[in-house]
Scaffold this active site. Structure first.
Site, PDB file in Angstrom:
ATOM      1  N   GLU A   1       5.785 -18.056  -5.831  1.00 56.96           N
ATOM      2  CA  GLU A   1       4.973 -17.053  -6.324  1.00 56.96           C
ATOM      3  C   GLU A   1       5.711 -15.571  -6.269  1.00 56.96           C
ATOM      4  O   GLU A   1       5.758 -15.015  -5.287  1.00 56.96           O
ATOM      5  CB  GLU A   1       3.660 -17.135  -5.404  1.00 56.96           C
ATOM      6  CG  GLU A   1       2.829 -18.321  -5.386  1.00 56.96           C
ATOM      7  CD  GLU A   1       2.132 -18.410  -6.794  1.00 56.96           C
ATOM      8  OE1 GLU A   1       2.089 -17.711  -7.554  1.00 56.96           O
ATOM      9  OE2 GLU A   1       1.477 -19.778  -6.951  1.00 56.96           O
TER      10      GLU A   1
ATOM     11  N   CYS B   1       1.015  -7.735  -7.258  1.00 52.02           N
ATOM     12  CA  CYS B   1       1.971  -8.541  -8.098  1.00 52.02           C
ATOM     13  C   CYS B   1       1.397  -8.782  -9.505  1.00 52.02           C
ATOM     14  O   CYS B   1       2.423  -8.678 -10.267  1.00 52.02           O
ATOM     15  CB  CYS B   1       2.062 -10.144  -7.330  1.00 52.02           C
ATOM     16  SG  CYS B   1       0.629 -10.910  -7.077  1.00 52.02           S
TER      17      CYS B   1
ATOM     18  N   GLY C   1       6.789 -13.818  -2.797  1.00 52.69           N
ATOM     19  CA  GLY C   1       7.694 -12.511  -2.680  1.00 52.69           C
ATOM     20  C   GLY C   1       8.332 -12.155  -3.774  1.00 52.69           C
ATOM     21  O   GLY C   1       8.071 -12.516  -5.160  1.00 52.69           O
TER      22      GLY C   1
ATOM     23  N   PHE D   1       4.794  -8.593   2.049  1.00 49.96           N
ATOM     24  CA  PHE D   1       4.332  -7.330   2.869  1.00 49.96           C
ATOM     25  C   PHE D   1       2.726  -7.088   2.186  1.00 49.96           C
ATOM     26  O   PHE D   1       2.090  -6.537   2.954  1.00 49.96           O
ATOM     27  CB  PHE D   1       5.178  -5.991   2.908  1.00 49.96           C
ATOM     28  CG  PHE D   1       4.921  -5.164   1.543  1.00 49.96           C
ATOM     29  CD1 PHE D   1       3.992  -4.215   1.254  1.00 49.96           C
ATOM     30  CD2 PHE D   1       6.522  -5.429   0.881  1.00 49.96           C
ATOM     31  CE1 PHE D   1       4.096  -3.692   0.224  1.00 49.96           C
ATOM     32  CE2 PHE D   1       6.176  -4.383  -0.194  1.00 49.96           C
ATOM     33  CZ  PHE D   1       5.204  -3.652  -0.754  1.00 49.96           C
TER      34      PHE D   1
HETATM   35  P1  NAD Z   1      10.377  -9.834  -0.469  1.00 47.65           P
HETATM   36  O1  NAD Z   1      10.806 -10.973  -1.428  1.00 47.65           O
HETATM   37  O2  NAD Z   1      11.328  -8.839  -0.128  1.00 47.65           O
HETATM   38  O3  NAD Z   1       9.970 -10.507   0.863  1.00 47.65           O
HETATM   39  C1  NAD Z   1       9.007 -11.774   1.105  1.00 47.65           C
HETATM   40  C2  NAD Z   1       9.293 -12.432   2.392  1.00 47.65           C
HETATM   41  O4  NAD Z   1      10.803 -12.778   2.280  1.00 47.65           O
HETATM   42  C3  NAD Z   1       9.031 -11.448   3.776  1.00 47.65           C
HETATM   43  O5  NAD Z   1       8.438 -12.362   4.285  1.00 47.65           O
HETATM   44  C4  NAD Z   1      10.678 -11.435   3.939  1.00 47.65           C
HETATM   45  O6  NAD Z   1      10.562 -11.257   5.550  1.00 47.65           O
HETATM   46  C5  NAD Z   1      11.256 -12.460   3.538  1.00 47.65           C
HETATM   47  N1  NAD Z   1      12.677 -11.910   3.166  1.00 47.65           N
HETATM   48  C6  NAD Z   1      13.276 -10.858   2.638  1.00 47.65           C
HETATM   49  N2  NAD Z   1      14.345 -11.036   2.535  1.00 47.65           N
HETATM   50  C7  NAD Z   1      14.893 -12.272   3.059  1.00 47.65           C
HETATM   51  C8  NAD Z   1      16.316 -12.795   2.943  1.00 47.65           C
HETATM   52  N3  NAD Z   1      17.230 -12.144   2.527  1.00 47.65           N
HETATM   53  N4  NAD Z   1      16.410 -14.150   3.432  1.00 47.65           N
HETATM   54  C9  NAD Z   1      15.052 -14.816   3.604  1.00 47.65           C
HETATM   55  N5  NAD Z   1      13.794 -13.999   3.747  1.00 47.65           N
HETATM   56  C10 NAD Z   1      13.805 -12.930   3.496  1.00 47.65           C
HETATM   57  O7  NAD Z   1       8.951  -9.332  -0.899  1.00 47.65           O
HETATM   58  P2  NAD Z   1       7.991  -8.255  -0.653  1.00 47.65           P
HETATM   59  O8  NAD Z   1       8.704  -6.948  -0.731  1.00 47.65           O
HETATM   60  O9  NAD Z   1       7.604  -8.369   0.971  1.00 47.65           O
HETATM   61  O10 NAD Z   1       6.865  -8.281  -1.653  1.00 47.65           O
HETATM   62  C11 NAD Z   1       6.819  -7.737  -2.775  1.00 47.65           C
HETATM   63  C12 NAD Z   1       7.207  -8.901  -3.899  1.00 47.65           C
HETATM   64  O11 NAD Z   1       6.532  -9.810  -3.648  1.00 47.65           O
HETATM   65  C13 NAD Z   1       6.962  -8.111  -5.383  1.00 47.65           C
HETATM   66  O12 NAD Z   1       8.356  -8.761  -5.937  1.00 47.65           O
HETATM   67  C14 NAD Z   1       5.734  -8.878  -5.750  1.00 47.65           C
HETATM   68  O13 NAD Z   1       5.814  -8.983  -7.328  1.00 47.65           O
HETATM   69  C15 NAD Z   1       6.094 -10.310  -5.134  1.00 47.65           C
HETATM   70  N6  NAD Z   1       4.546 -10.730  -4.999  1.00 47.65           N
HETATM   71  C16 NAD Z   1       4.172 -11.968  -5.409  1.00 47.65           C
HETATM   72  C17 NAD Z   1       2.825 -12.433  -5.671  1.00 47.65           C
HETATM   73  C18 NAD Z   1       2.556 -13.691  -6.239  1.00 47.65           C
HETATM   74  O14 NAD Z   1       1.612 -14.193  -5.810  1.00 47.65           O
HETATM   75  N7  NAD Z   1       3.151 -14.010  -7.371  1.00 47.65           N
HETATM   76  C19 NAD Z   1       2.085 -11.711  -4.526  1.00 47.65           C
HETATM   77  C20 NAD Z   1       2.224 -10.740  -3.811  1.00 47.65           C
HETATM   78  C21 NAD Z   1       3.862 -10.093  -4.100  1.00 47.65           C
END
Ligand code: NAD
Length: 459
Positions: free
Chosen positions: A211, A245, A189, A115
């Site tokens: 990532e 992140c 994520g 997000f």
């Molecule tokens: P998230 O893991 O909850 O969601 C990421 C994606 O996965 C979304 O598109 C979501 O729809 C999908 N998703 C969620 N639950 C799922 C499931 N059970 N099965 C399949 N797909 C699913 O992450 P978020 O809350 O959107 O973002 C925050 C996280 O992302 C933090 O941990 C942050 O550190 C990480 N992040 C990492 C980077 C990087 O470049 N390393 C950059 C930004 C964010």
């Protein structure tokens, strides 16, 4: 056949025509991406603002950073596409043989974004995948409805679906997509969902870049410029309301400078956001009420030295400093992903290093010091994806540095040439002049021929 399978089949057939492998195709798609961003820039700014009430500087990063990377990639791509010559054993070179490495795209790439960074963290990987000659299916996040709706509208206007398509949805849609044999998955994520992606990818042996996040330390030693360190770390931990992140997750300060650090950090909060951050247009909202509730539950009010307030209705968590925090405190259990900075102290650098190394490997680590020995020791002893010395967060925007995690903060990396390498397979080719046989490979195996085999390792 469901609509996702149809889309994937279409992309695979298109990829198999080899059209995506030409320089012209890649430049053409990158130009479309740049056109989409430039021609709709205000709409992109507005949607990011709607989703986050975010500061203009962050909107600019979201939209302008992909534009910048497109220009850089375009200027370098021709060189990246050239086959790379490889040395061959001396006796083969003498016989006219040569070696080459050709970077080959994988095929259809599924890109799943988080997000935060709802434009940047979909388009950066997409630019990478396209530059590498792959087709792309983008999955937008349900948590950023305005930005996702805009991408859902614009992507089909600027791209053919067999080249770049967009799919919206949450868990249900991702679960369906993950059943399909994509050629590559690029996921950004949380570590929790990263594991789900990796398990699904294993079913088709699909390569991945993950990532993920992490609880990122900022170590401040007794020689650091404390005012500079405090302001940068407070900014890093609270910009985008900490939903970044690579934000510092905690400040780990030498005890002799801890009081000064806390004083400077409190000053920095006011300098950055004034006395009323909630009504400051340069301070971002938390993405939804659920995350406000989660973050409020992490704030130990007895340790609040700045901020501490929150409002689910207003999607607000104040820039918050907690001090003194211990490793056992709840706030230290996991990545915070919000504008809360726990401040811990240490007395001995080796012990501090061992405490950091006992936690899962973070995405980023920051060192604030003017002492070369301490700096070198920290950089050498700590394992992390990337980071900075006397700076936080912005390493992500330096296109000559790879960006990615290690261990529980992810695998694989990207940005610029590093992304091109991650999203291509180095195909090795040994070329023989026609008729130049390697006689000692053929029986009968005489002593002379066996002896000749030793020549294989002379270059
Ligand atoms: P998230 O893991 O909850 O969601 C990421 C994606 O996965 C979304 O598109 C979501 O729809 C999908 N998703 C969620 N639950 C799922 C499931 N059970 N099965 C399949 N797909 C699913 O992450 P978020 O809350 O959107 O973002 C925050 C996280 O992302 C933090 O941990 C942050 O550190 C990480 N992040 C990492 C980077 C990087 O470049 N390393 C950059 C930004 C964010």
């Amino acid at each position: 056949m469901n609509k996702y399978q149809e889309l994937l089949n279409r992309q695979k057939s298109y990829f198999n025509t080899s059209i995506t492998k030409s320089l012209e195709w890649r430049i053409g798609q990158l130009d479309r991406m740049a056109g989409m961003l430039k021609e709709n820039m205000n709409e992109f700014y507005q949607t990011v603002s709607q989703d986050f009430k975010t500061a203009i500087s962050e909107q600019v990063f979201e939209v302008n950073a992909p534009l910048g990377i497109i220009e850089l990639v375009k200027s370098e791509l021709k060189n990246w596409l050239k086959p790379i010559p490889a040395a061959v054993p001396k006796f083969l070179a003498d016989a006219g043989y040569s070696g080459a490495i050709q970077r080959d795209p994988f095929g259809s790439t599924l890109i799943i974004g988080p997000f935060n960074g709802p434009i940047l963290l979909l388009l950066y990987p997409a630019i990478t995948a396209i530059s590498a000659g792959n087709t792309v299916v983008l999955k937008t996040s349900v948590d950023t409805p305005a930005t996702s709706a805009l991408l859902d509208k614009l992507i089909p206007q600027y791209f053919e679906p067999e080249a770049v398509a967009v799919v919206s949805g949450g868990v249900e849609e991702v679960t369906e997509l993950l059943k399909l044999p994509f050629d590559f998955i690029f996921f950004t994520g949380s570590a929790r969902v990263g594991k789900i992606i990796l398990r699904a990818a294993a079913e088709h042996l699909t390569p991945v870049v993950l990532e993920l996040g992490g609880h990122n330390p900022a170590v401040i030693d007794e020689t650091a410029d404390i005012a500079d360190a405090a302001k940068k770390i407070v900014w890093g931990a609270t910009t985008w309301a900490g939903q970044f992140c690579a934000s510092p997750g905690y400040a780990y300060v030498h005890e002799s400078v801890a009081e000064e650090f806390v004083k400077e950090a409190k000053k920095a909060v006011v300098e950055l956001y004034g006395d009323d951050p909630k009504n400051n247009p340069d301070y971002s909202s938390i993405i939804n009420a659920g995350h406000v509730k989660r973050l409020a539950g992490l704030i130990d009010q007895s340790k609040v030295v700045a901020g501490g307030e929150s409002s689910e209705a207003e999607r607000y968590v104040a820039p918050t400093l907690l001090y003194p925090v211990a490793w056992e405190d709840k706030i230290m259990e996991d990545e915070i992903f919000g504008p809360i900075l726990p401040i811990l102290t240490y007395t001995n650098l080796d012990k501090a290093i061992s405490n950091i190394n006992n936690a899962p490997k973070p995405l980023a680590t920051y060192v604030f010091s003017t002492d070369k020995t301490n700096t070198d020791k920290l950089l050498k002893s700590l394992s992390f994806g990337g980071g900075g010395v006397n700076i936080v967060n912005v390493q992500l925007f330096v296109a000559t540095l790879p960006f990615g995690g290690v261990g529980s903060s992810g695998m694989g990396n990207y940005v610029g040439k590093f992304g091109f390498d991650s999203l291509t397979n180095p195909k090795s080719i040994l070329i023989s002049p026609a008729g130049a046989a390697i006689d000692h490979l053929y029986p009968p195996y005489t002593m002379d021929k066996l002896q000749a085999l030793n020549n294989w390792f002379e270059y």
